[in-house]
Design an enzyme around this catalytic site. Structure first.
Site, mmCIF file in Angstrom:
data_model
loop_
_atom_site.group_PDB
_atom_site.id
_atom_site.type_symbol
_atom_site.label_atom_id
_atom_site.label_comp_id
_atom_site.label_asym_id
_atom_site.label_seq_id
_atom_site.Cartn_x
_atom_site.Cartn_y
_atom_site.Cartn_z
ATOM 1 C CD GLU A 25 -0.836 0.858 3.609
ATOM 2 O OE1 GLU A 25 -1.206 2.012 3.308
ATOM 3 O OE2 GLU A 25 -0.960 0.359 4.746
ATOM 4 C CE LYS A 158 -4.389 1.331 10.868
ATOM 5 N NZ LYS A 158 -4.878 2.383 10.022
HETATM 6 N N1 PSU Z 1 -1.011 1.096 8.831
HETATM 7 C C1 PSU Z 1 -0.018 1.928 9.158
HETATM 8 N N2 PSU Z 1 -0.109 3.210 8.759
HETATM 9 C C2 PSU Z 1 -1.155 3.645 7.996
HETATM 10 C C3 PSU Z 1 -2.211 2.769 7.645
HETATM 11 C C4 PSU Z 1 -2.079 1.486 8.078
HETATM 12 O O1 PSU Z 1 0.942 1.545 9.809
HETATM 13 O O2 PSU Z 1 -1.157 4.804 7.632
HETATM 14 C C5 PSU Z 1 -3.350 3.224 6.761
HETATM 15 C C6 PSU Z 1 -3.728 2.042 5.877
HETATM 16 O O3 PSU Z 1 -3.588 2.471 4.537
HETATM 17 C C7 PSU Z 1 -5.176 1.743 6.216
HETATM 18 C C8 PSU Z 1 -5.663 3.106 6.591
HETATM 19 O O4 PSU Z 1 -5.872 1.171 5.150
HETATM 20 O O5 PSU Z 1 -4.578 3.611 7.391
HETATM 21 C C9 PSU Z 1 -6.976 3.061 7.322
HETATM 22 O O6 PSU Z 1 -7.518 4.341 7.413
HETATM 23 P P1 PSU Z 1 -9.066 4.534 7.868
HETATM 24 O O7 PSU Z 1 -9.097 4.115 9.328
HETATM 25 O O8 PSU Z 1 -9.340 6.005 7.667
HETATM 26 O O9 PSU Z 1 -9.887 3.658 7.001
#
Ligand code: PSU
Ligand code: MN
Length: 308
Positions: A25, A158
């Site tokens: 990603e 996370k």
């Molecule tokens: N994991 C990390 N850093 C990030 C993310 C994941 O260590 O920045 C990102 C990923 O791209 C994940 C996104 O899909 O955060 C999720 O964001 P949201 O909670 O707004 O869907």
């Protein structure tokens, strides 16, 4: 219609030869980390994939084109904080407006599957935010996991999220979560959540299970492979997470800004400890994904993904 995907020559050739490719990603470059660590980490993660004998396919949107296999310059062009954060729903707008954007797990999964790539690696998936009963903040990653057939290697959800609710959501929607050499769902920066998951011993063990998930039950969703952060880089930062969540709520930060804000604040409060763990798990997950990618290629009967 013209193929919407611009796939690098190296990646097309590797896929055509049924050799291992691991999708990566780019929201972690555009929003998750900042300069210069984001560029260094993205290149180091690609190197982990190469060291394990697979080809990295970092996915992103550059000048309104979906690129599968970003060049080093393209990675740099997503790194200055100006690029958009792109979940699946944001991609058509980014293409029409010729934007640059980092793809989240949901968008990366969808694009990788369209390109015929069977596996992606990330740090942590998005999930259900704490307090979602009131805010309804649930990552679009979850719905993509429930409908796109690809293997997603991560260190769980996370730690800033409600991990127990996220795990329940995945169970309800039939998304399998396997522990890679562990029987406990990891908590991103640390290895322990107290949530039990089935353990797989190695890449070939997992490949066998994946084959059966297609042939025995016709599964059409993703498979999550959870890998814990290497022990030497594990950190326990619960107080920092709670502080960051309180700050976000006081400042009224929500929507797509919330996850990057929380990750950045946890990094500041932990004085870099969380950053070290984040980089370590990103590299380690990419290595494990490459090993799994090898096993999947050996198993020619099982081919995931769908074509455009
Ligand atoms: N994991 C990390 N850093 C990030 C993310 C994941 O260590 O920045 C990102 C990923 O791209 C994940 C996104 O899909 O955060 C999720 O964001 P949201 O909670 O707004 O869907
Ligand atoms: Mn959200």
């Amino acid at each position: 219609m013209q193929n919407p995907l611009d796939i690098s020559h190296e990646i097309s050739c590797t896929l055509n030869r049924n050799q291992p490719v691991v999708a990566l990603e780019s929201s972690v470059i555009a929003q998750g980390l900042s300069l210069p660590v984001n560029v260094e980490t993205a290149l180091a993660v690609e190197q982990s994939v190469r060291d394990a004998g697979a080809v990295p396919a970092t996915i992103g949107v550059i000048d309104g084109k979906i690129r599968v296999g970003l060049t080093e310059d393209e990675i740099k062009s997503l790194a200055d904080g100006a690029a958009a954060k792109l979940a699946v729903r944001d991609i058509p707008y980014a293409l029409a407006k010729k934007l640059n954007g980092g793809t989240t797990v949901s968008a990366t999964m969808r694009i990788a599957a369209m390109a015929g790539i069977s596996i992606m690696s990330t740090g942590g998936i998005g999930g259900i935010h704490r307090g979602a009963c009131e805010t309804f903040d649930m990552s679009a990653d979850l719905w993509e996991l429930a409908r796109t057939p690809i293997v997603v290697v991560c260190s769980g959800a996370k730690a800033v999220l409600d991990i127990s609710a996220t795990s329940e959501w995945l169970e309800t929607h039939g998304v399998p979560v396997y522990g890679y050499q562990t029987s406990e769902l990891p908590a991103f920066y640390s290895s322990s959540t107290g949530i039990s998951i089935p353990k797989v011993d190695d890449a070939s063990d997992l490949a066998e299970i994946l084959k059966l998930s297609g042939s025995a039950v016709g599964a059409r969703c993703a498979t999550i492979v959870a890998v814990h952060v290497p022990k030497e880089d594990e950190v326990s930062i619960v107080p920092h997470i709670e502080k960051a969540i309180k700050e976000a709520s006081e400042k009224g930060i929500k929507g797509k800004e919330l996850t990057p804000y929380l990750l950045a604040r946890v990094g500041e409060h932990s004085k870099g400890e969380s950053l070290k763990a984040n980089i370590s798990l990103l590299k380690n997950n990419a290595r494990v994904a490459s090993e799994i990618a090898h096993s999947l290629c050996e198993d020619t009967e099982r081919r995931m993904g769908f074509t455009v």
